[in-house]
Motif scaffolding. Structure first.
Motif, mmCIF file in Angstrom:
data_model
loop_
_atom_site.group_PDB
_atom_site.id
_atom_site.type_symbol
_atom_site.label_atom_id
_atom_site.label_comp_id
_atom_site.label_asym_id
_atom_site.label_seq_id
_atom_site.Cartn_x
_atom_site.Cartn_y
_atom_site.Cartn_z
ATOM 1 N N LEU A 15 -4.761 2.150 -1.979
ATOM 2 C CA LEU A 15 -4.250 0.971 -1.269
ATOM 3 C C LEU A 15 -2.940 0.483 -1.854
ATOM 4 O O LEU A 15 -2.011 0.148 -1.117
ATOM 5 N N TRP A 16 -2.821 0.450 -3.164
ATOM 6 C CA TRP A 16 -1.600 -0.064 -3.785
ATOM 7 C C TRP A 16 -0.374 0.756 -3.372
ATOM 8 O O TRP A 16 0.697 0.204 -3.139
ATOM 9 N N LEU A 17 -0.543 2.079 -3.253
ATOM 10 C CA LEU A 17 0.571 2.938 -2.869
ATOM 11 C C LEU A 17 0.903 2.761 -1.392
ATOM 12 O O LEU A 17 2.080 2.666 -1.014
ATOM 13 N N LEU A 19 0.477 0.121 0.438
ATOM 14 C CA LEU A 19 1.139 -1.166 0.631
ATOM 15 C C LEU A 19 2.558 -1.163 0.080
ATOM 16 O O LEU A 19 3.463 -1.755 0.675
ATOM 17 N N SER A 20 2.761 -0.476 -1.016
ATOM 18 C CA SER A 20 4.107 -0.364 -1.575
ATOM 19 C C SER A 20 5.037 0.376 -0.619
ATOM 20 O O SER A 20 6.171 -0.058 -0.364
ATOM 21 N N ARG A 23 5.741 -1.876 2.507
ATOM 22 C CA ARG A 23 6.715 -2.947 2.252
ATOM 23 C C ARG A 23 8.143 -2.428 2.329
ATOM 24 O O ARG A 23 9.064 -3.169 2.664
ATOM 25 N N GLU A 62 -10.472 -9.240 -0.308
ATOM 26 C CA GLU A 62 -9.225 -8.959 -1.011
ATOM 27 C C GLU A 62 -8.429 -7.859 -0.311
ATOM 28 O O GLU A 62 -7.212 -7.974 -0.136
ATOM 29 N N MET A 63 -9.118 -6.800 0.100
ATOM 30 C CA MET A 63 -8.430 -5.709 0.800
ATOM 31 C C MET A 63 -7.864 -6.185 2.133
ATOM 32 O O MET A 63 -6.729 -5.866 2.488
ATOM 33 N N LEU A 66 -4.728 -8.391 1.597
ATOM 34 C CA LEU A 66 -3.562 -7.583 1.220
ATOM 35 C C LEU A 66 -3.000 -6.851 2.439
ATOM 36 O O LEU A 66 -1.781 -6.832 2.658
ATOM 37 N N ASP A 70 0.770 -7.485 3.985
ATOM 38 C CA ASP A 70 1.831 -6.479 3.880
ATOM 39 C C ASP A 70 1.897 -5.485 5.027
ATOM 40 O O ASP A 70 2.895 -4.795 5.175
#
Length: 88
Positions: A15-17, A19-20, A23, A62-63, A66, A70
């Protein structure tokens, strides 16, 4: 390590990747199946009537927040989904 990525080829990443990359307008995010207004409404109703919470991922709130922050454009009926998540 992740990649290399090919254009128009779906790939599963953390998920972090996702969303990065989103963005920076480098990808589109395919939201998880449970982050759909109808599915989410059914799951929340089911959990409301059950003794245990089990039909949604442990960190669903939380997911969802996010993804709605984003990658809102990639979530169908994002305003309805936001209402369901924020006020079950």
């Amino acid at each position: 390590a992740f990649g290399p990525f090919k254009a128009l080829q779906p790939v599963e990443v953390p998920l972090w990747l996702a969303l990065s990359l989103r963005r920076r307008n480098r990808c589109e995010v395919q939201p998880p199946a449970w982050l759909n207004a109808d599915t989410l409404a059914d799951a929340l109703e089911e959990d409301r009537n059950a003794n245990e919470f089990h039909s949604l991922p442990f960190y669903y709130y939380e997911m969802a927040m996010l993804l709605l922050r984003d990658a809102r454009e990639d979530v169908p009926r994002s305003e309805r989904v936001r209402c369901l998540v924020e006020d079950p």
